[in-house]
Scaffold this motif. Structure first.
Motif, PDB file in Angstrom:
ATOM      1  N   LEU A 117      12.725 -42.640  -0.740  1.00 39.43           N
ATOM      2  CA  LEU A 117      13.771 -42.044  -1.555  1.00 39.43           C
ATOM      3  C   LEU A 117      13.192 -41.837  -2.937  1.00 39.43           C
ATOM      4  O   LEU A 117      12.722 -42.779  -3.569  1.00 39.43           O
ATOM      5  CB  LEU A 117      15.000 -42.951  -1.628  1.00 39.43           C
ATOM      6  N   SER A 118      13.204 -40.581  -3.395  1.00 34.93           N
ATOM      7  CA  SER A 118      12.627 -40.236  -4.680  1.00 34.93           C
ATOM      8  C   SER A 118      13.732 -39.743  -5.613  1.00 34.93           C
ATOM      9  O   SER A 118      14.525 -38.876  -5.251  1.00 34.93           O
ATOM     10  CB  SER A 118      11.577 -39.141  -4.473  1.00 34.93           C
ATOM     11  N   HIS A 119      13.779 -40.292  -6.821  1.00 34.12           N
ATOM     12  CA  HIS A 119      14.777 -39.892  -7.817  1.00 34.12           C
ATOM     13  C   HIS A 119      14.061 -39.595  -9.141  1.00 34.12           C
ATOM     14  O   HIS A 119      14.145 -40.367 -10.094  1.00 34.12           O
ATOM     15  CB  HIS A 119      15.822 -40.994  -7.995  1.00 34.12           C
ATOM     16  N   PRO A 120      13.333 -38.475  -9.222  1.00 41.45           N
ATOM     17  CA  PRO A 120      12.650 -38.148 -10.483  1.00 41.45           C
ATOM     18  C   PRO A 120      13.656 -37.664 -11.529  1.00 41.45           C
ATOM     19  O   PRO A 120      14.691 -37.092 -11.188  1.00 41.45           O
ATOM     20  CB  PRO A 120      11.685 -37.031 -10.076  1.00 41.45           C
ATOM     21  N   ASN A 121      13.362 -37.887 -12.805  1.00 40.47           N
ATOM     22  CA  ASN A 121      14.290 -37.469 -13.851  1.00 40.47           C
ATOM     23  C   ASN A 121      14.199 -35.982 -14.170  1.00 40.47           C
ATOM     24  O   ASN A 121      15.023 -35.461 -14.921  1.00 40.47           O
ATOM     25  CB  ASN A 121      14.088 -38.297 -15.126  1.00 40.47           C
ATOM     26  N   ASP A 122      13.222 -35.278 -13.618  1.00 43.17           N
ATOM     27  CA  ASP A 122      13.071 -33.854 -13.889  1.00 43.17           C
ATOM     28  C   ASP A 122      13.183 -32.970 -12.643  1.00 43.17           C
ATOM     29  O   ASP A 122      12.775 -31.822 -12.664  1.00 43.17           O
ATOM     30  CB  ASP A 122      11.736 -33.593 -14.572  1.00 43.17           C
ATOM     31  N   ASN A 123      13.742 -33.497 -11.554  1.00 41.96           N
ATOM     32  CA  ASN A 123      13.841 -32.717 -10.328  1.00 41.96           C
ATOM     33  C   ASN A 123      14.951 -33.296  -9.446  1.00 41.96           C
ATOM     34  O   ASN A 123      15.597 -34.269  -9.803  1.00 41.96           O
ATOM     35  CB  ASN A 123      12.503 -32.719  -9.579  1.00 41.96           C
ATOM     36  N   LEU A 124      15.161 -32.681  -8.271  1.00 38.80           N
ATOM     37  CA  LEU A 124      16.194 -33.132  -7.341  1.00 38.80           C
ATOM     38  C   LEU A 124      15.768 -34.393  -6.593  1.00 38.80           C
ATOM     39  O   LEU A 124      14.576 -34.641  -6.410  1.00 38.80           O
ATOM     40  CB  LEU A 124      16.473 -32.031  -6.304  1.00 38.80           C
ATOM     41  N   GLU A 125      16.769 -35.157  -6.157  1.00 40.54           N
ATOM     42  CA  GLU A 125      16.482 -36.304  -5.305  1.00 40.54           C
ATOM     43  C   GLU A 125      15.980 -35.817  -3.951  1.00 40.54           C
ATOM     44  O   GLU A 125      16.421 -34.782  -3.456  1.00 40.54           O
ATOM     45  CB  GLU A 125      17.736 -37.140  -5.089  1.00 40.54           C
ATOM     46  N   LYS A 126      15.094 -36.601  -3.350  1.00 37.07           N
ATOM     47  CA  LYS A 126      14.571 -36.281  -2.031  1.00 37.07           C
ATOM     48  C   LYS A 126      14.563 -37.538  -1.189  1.00 37.07           C
ATOM     49  O   LYS A 126      14.300 -38.628  -1.684  1.00 37.07           O
ATOM     50  CB  LYS A 126      13.159 -35.718  -2.124  1.00 37.07           C
ATOM     51  N   PHE A 127      14.848 -37.364   0.085  1.00 38.10           N
ATOM     52  CA  PHE A 127      14.799 -38.459   1.046  1.00 38.10           C
ATOM     53  C   PHE A 127      13.931 -38.008   2.202  1.00 38.10           C
ATOM     54  O   PHE A 127      14.161 -36.947   2.776  1.00 38.10           O
ATOM     55  CB  PHE A 127      16.206 -38.819   1.529  1.00 38.10           C
ATOM     56  N   ARG A 128      12.915 -38.794   2.531  1.00 45.17           N
ATOM     57  CA  ARG A 128      11.979 -38.445   3.600  1.00 45.17           C
ATOM     58  C   ARG A 128      11.907 -39.590   4.605  1.00 45.17           C
ATOM     59  O   ARG A 128      11.914 -40.760   4.219  1.00 45.17           O
ATOM     60  CB  ARG A 128      10.591 -38.199   3.022  1.00 45.17           C
ATOM     61  N   VAL A 129      11.817 -39.244   5.870  1.00 43.85           N
ATOM     62  CA  VAL A 129      11.621 -40.223   6.930  1.00 43.85           C
ATOM     63  C   VAL A 129      10.552 -39.703   7.883  1.00 43.85           C
ATOM     64  O   VAL A 129      10.372 -38.490   8.031  1.00 43.85           O
ATOM     65  CB  VAL A 129      12.914 -40.520   7.727  1.00 43.85           C
ATOM     66  N   GLY A 130       9.849 -40.609   8.515  1.00 44.88           N
ATOM     67  CA  GLY A 130       8.840 -40.205   9.472  1.00 44.88           C
ATOM     68  C   GLY A 130       8.426 -41.354  10.360  1.00 44.88           C
ATOM     69  O   GLY A 130       8.641 -42.527  10.033  1.00 44.88           O
TER      70      GLY A 130
END
Length: 87
Positions: free
Chosen positions: A8-21
């Motif tokens: 789970l990525s929550h950068p302050n300059d972009n959208l949140e992203k959730f990745r699974v694999g």
């Protein structure tokens, strides 16, 4: 042998992203991989599929080949190949 990963990525300059694999190895020779990426606002990510082969040539020598396909949603698809040799 199987591996499951999530990020789970929550950068302050972009959208949140959730990745699974996940990755599964058959007899430590053939690998199958599958994953997915989700974003917070809309579905811009996509499915990733791949596989690999690891062949022993000698006692400490290996030849590896990998392939991956990734669907980038509104962008084009990507195909990646790699070839490795270790000794």
């Amino acid at each position: 042998k199987a591996v499951f990963a999530a990020e789970l990525s929550h950068p302050n300059d972009n959208l949140e992203k959730f990745r699974v694999g996940t990755e599964y190895w058959f007899n430590n020779v053939v690998a199958l991989r599958i994953g997915n990426q989700f974003t917070h606002d809309s579905y811009l990510g996509g499915v990733s599929l791949g596989g690999g082969v690891k062949l022993k040539i000698g006692p400490k020598t290996q030849l590896k080949a990998d392939y991956a396909y990734h669907d980038y949603g509104t962008l084009n698809n990507a195909h990646r190949f790699s070839l490795g040799f270790s000794f």
